[in-house]
Write a protein that holds these residues in place. Structure first.
Motif, PDB file in Angstrom:
ATOM      1  N   THR A   1      -4.061 -84.537   6.507  1.00  0.00           N
ATOM      2  CA  THR A   1      -3.932 -85.882   6.683  1.00  0.00           C
ATOM      3  C   THR A   1      -5.044 -86.746   5.951  1.00  0.00           C
TER       4      THR A   1
ATOM      5  N   ILE B   1     -12.605 -89.919  11.329  1.00  0.00           N
ATOM      6  CA  ILE B   1     -11.636 -88.206  11.465  1.00  0.00           C
ATOM      7  C   ILE B   1     -11.645 -88.387  13.257  1.00  0.00           C
TER       8      ILE B   1
ATOM      9  N   GLY C   1      -5.012 -88.086  12.197  1.00  0.00           N
ATOM     10  CA  GLY C   1      -5.186 -86.910  11.857  1.00  0.00           C
ATOM     11  C   GLY C   1      -5.398 -86.600  12.862  1.00  0.00           C
TER      12      GLY C   1
ATOM     13  N   ILE D   1      -8.183 -82.416   8.496  1.00  0.00           N
ATOM     14  CA  ILE D   1      -8.085 -84.055   8.811  1.00  0.00           C
ATOM     15  C   ILE D   1      -9.034 -84.544   7.714  1.00  0.00           C
TER      16      ILE D   1
END
Length: 321
Positions: A256, A262, A267, A285
């Motif tokens: 993602t 993050i 994600g 992620i």
């Protein structure tokens, strides 16, 4: 050939904000219920033409974002179709309580438009970055969250938002974006688009990260023979679980990519769904880590945090190794 196609797409794109303004003007020509409320953002929000054409359908609040949302909610409660436009960093942080209570909890169908989102303000630094908005607003009930990847998604998002009687948050960056409709499907909130088919891994992007994801996927194919699927997950909430499942069921790796922390964004939304439903795909992620963000242009920041074409390509190769 791949490179030519990518370049053509980028050359034909405009800033999503320009498309937003144009679509809004087209809607307002036949719908006097369209009302824009802005916080000293006519210029940065590309709203000068709208204000010139429809002076009775735009309200300038000034630099008072909390008031902006409160006023927008009040107008929406009378049946008007309100677009509240302000820089995303201030709209979603300074006005969080008003978004939560006046808009979402009170079910006032305000269209919250966060402009210059992500790291679009670049050199102005962390105070002007909106890397928290997905995380904060995902926790608010009764709010759709959208980040268009191209001019087509922007056009459709505004048309849908204007006809939907529900609060919506839509974020836009500043740079020119590609037009990917030739690889798309019909637009619908909560339904992602397959931008590129692939069977070796899946890259799920949102907003302005979709194009570098596509560039990386096409280079993976042309240089390494790796077939990477690319999805535009323009709606962060509600997430398209059916589309994620379709690609997760292959058992192939998933990446993602988002212009956001993050933590708490696309994600983590994907990760929680995959884990809860017993998918065991290799997973990564990509976004902005938990640190003091570097200062620079949007491209420089993308390159630094490797949410660029090369960074995504490198991450994909590592995940496949």
């Amino acid at each position: 050939m791949v490179e030519t196609v990518v370049n053509r797409r980028m050359e034909t794109g405009r800033a999503n904000l320009e498309v937003f303004s144009e679509v809004l003007q087209n809607l307002a020509q036949t719908d006097k219920d369209i009302i824009v409320v802005t916080s000293d953002s006519r210029g940065s929000g590309k709203l000068v033409p709208f204000g010139d054409k429809f002076p009775k359908q735009i309200i300038e609040i000034g630099i008072a974002e909390q008031n902006l949302v409160g006023v927008a909610a009040g107008i929406a409660s009378t049946g008007k179709k309100v677009f509240a436009v302000s820089p995303a960093c201030f709209l979603t942080a300074r006005s969080f309580e008003q978004i939560k209570n006046d808009v979402a909890y009170s079910d006032n169908p305000v269209n919250l438009i966060g402009i210059s989102a992500g790291v679009s303000y670049g050199a102005l630094g962390s105070t002007h970055h909106s890397l928290h908005d997905y995380a904060a607003l995902r926790a608010v009930n009764n709010l759709i969250i959208v980040a268009p990847a191209d001019n087509y998604e922007t056009e459709q998002a505004i048309i849908h938002a204007a006809s939907l009687n529900q609060p919506v948050y839509i974020r836009f960056g500043k740079k020119n974006m590609p037009y990917l409709v030739e690889n798309g499907t019909d637009f619908q909130f909560g339904k992602g688009r397959i931008i590129k088919e692939g069977t070796d891994l899946t890259i799920i992007g949102t907003g302005e990260t979709v194009f570098p994801a596509l560039q990386a996927a096409e280079k993976l194919q042309s240089e390494y023979g790796i077939q990477a699927a690319v999805l535009s997950m323009h709606t962060i909430k509600p997430l398209d679980y059916d589309l994620i499942s379709k690609f997760a069921e292959t058992g192939k790796p998933i990446i993602t990519v988002e212009e956001h922390s993050i933590y708490g964004g696309l994600g983590e939304a994907c990760a929680s769904f995959l884990m809860e439903n017993n998918y065991r795909n290799r997973f990564k992620i990509m976004g902005i880590p938990d640190e003091y963000t570097v200062t620079g242009s949007q491209n420089e920041i993308f390159n630094h945090y490797e949410i660029s074409e090369q960074g995504i390509l490198t991450a994909a190769m590592k995940l496949l190794s």
